[in-house]
Design an enzyme around this catalytic site. Structure first.
Site, PDB file in Angstrom:
ATOM      1  N   CYS A 139     -34.663 -46.781  -1.714  1.00 39.22           N
ATOM      2  CA  CYS A 139     -34.377 -48.152  -1.276  1.00 39.22           C
ATOM      3  C   CYS A 139     -34.059 -48.193   0.221  1.00 39.22           C
ATOM      4  O   CYS A 139     -32.995 -47.737   0.636  1.00 39.22           O
ATOM      5  CB  CYS A 139     -33.209 -48.671  -2.117  1.00 39.22           C
ATOM      6  SG  CYS A 139     -32.451 -50.175  -1.511  1.00 39.22           S
ATOM      7  N   CYS A 167     -30.927 -50.089   1.242  1.00 37.21           N
ATOM      8  CA  CYS A 167     -29.729 -49.310   0.865  1.00 37.21           C
ATOM      9  C   CYS A 167     -29.385 -48.311   1.974  1.00 37.21           C
ATOM     10  O   CYS A 167     -28.224 -48.139   2.335  1.00 37.21           O
ATOM     11  CB  CYS A 167     -29.965 -48.539  -0.432  1.00 37.21           C
ATOM     12  SG  CYS A 167     -30.324 -49.575  -1.857  1.00 37.21           S
TER      13      CYS A 167
END
Length: 107
Positions: free
Chosen positions: A32, A35
């Site tokens: 991600c 993230c």
């Protein structure tokens, strides 16, 4: 990478729900991009406010039970826990100022 403590399905109860501190759990995954973008910002907030809030990370790929229990459907997702209860949910990567505004009640 991050200096935040990693928690797991197995340790979540002890590390988060039974903690006397205010805990922010960063639900994330290796793949991600947002993230990874938010991780250093959370590290900064953690080091600047370590007396008030502890930030831990939970990899949703490695710990699907906890992610499912808290209905994590998009990441990054951050949940603030006090006394074993979710008191705030933040979804998505944000700049530091926006995260600090979201967390103002806790820091």
């Amino acid at each position: 990478m991050s200096n935040a403590k990693a928690v797991s399905d197995a340790s979540f109860d002890a590390d988060v729900l039974k903690s006397e501190k205010t805990i922010l759990v960063d639900f994330w995954a290796e793949w991600c991009g947002p993230c990874r973008a938010v991780s250093p910002i959370l590290d900064q907030i953690a080091s600047e406010h370590s007396d008030k809030i502890e930030i831990v990370k939970l990899n949703v790929d490695d710990n699907p039970q906890t992610a499912m229990k808290y209905q994590i459907t998009s990441i990054p997702a951050m949940k603030v826990y006090q006394g074993g209860e979710v008191v705030k949910t933040i979804i998505g990567a944000k700049p530091k100022a926006a995260l600090e505004a979201d967390l103002a009640a806790f820091i």
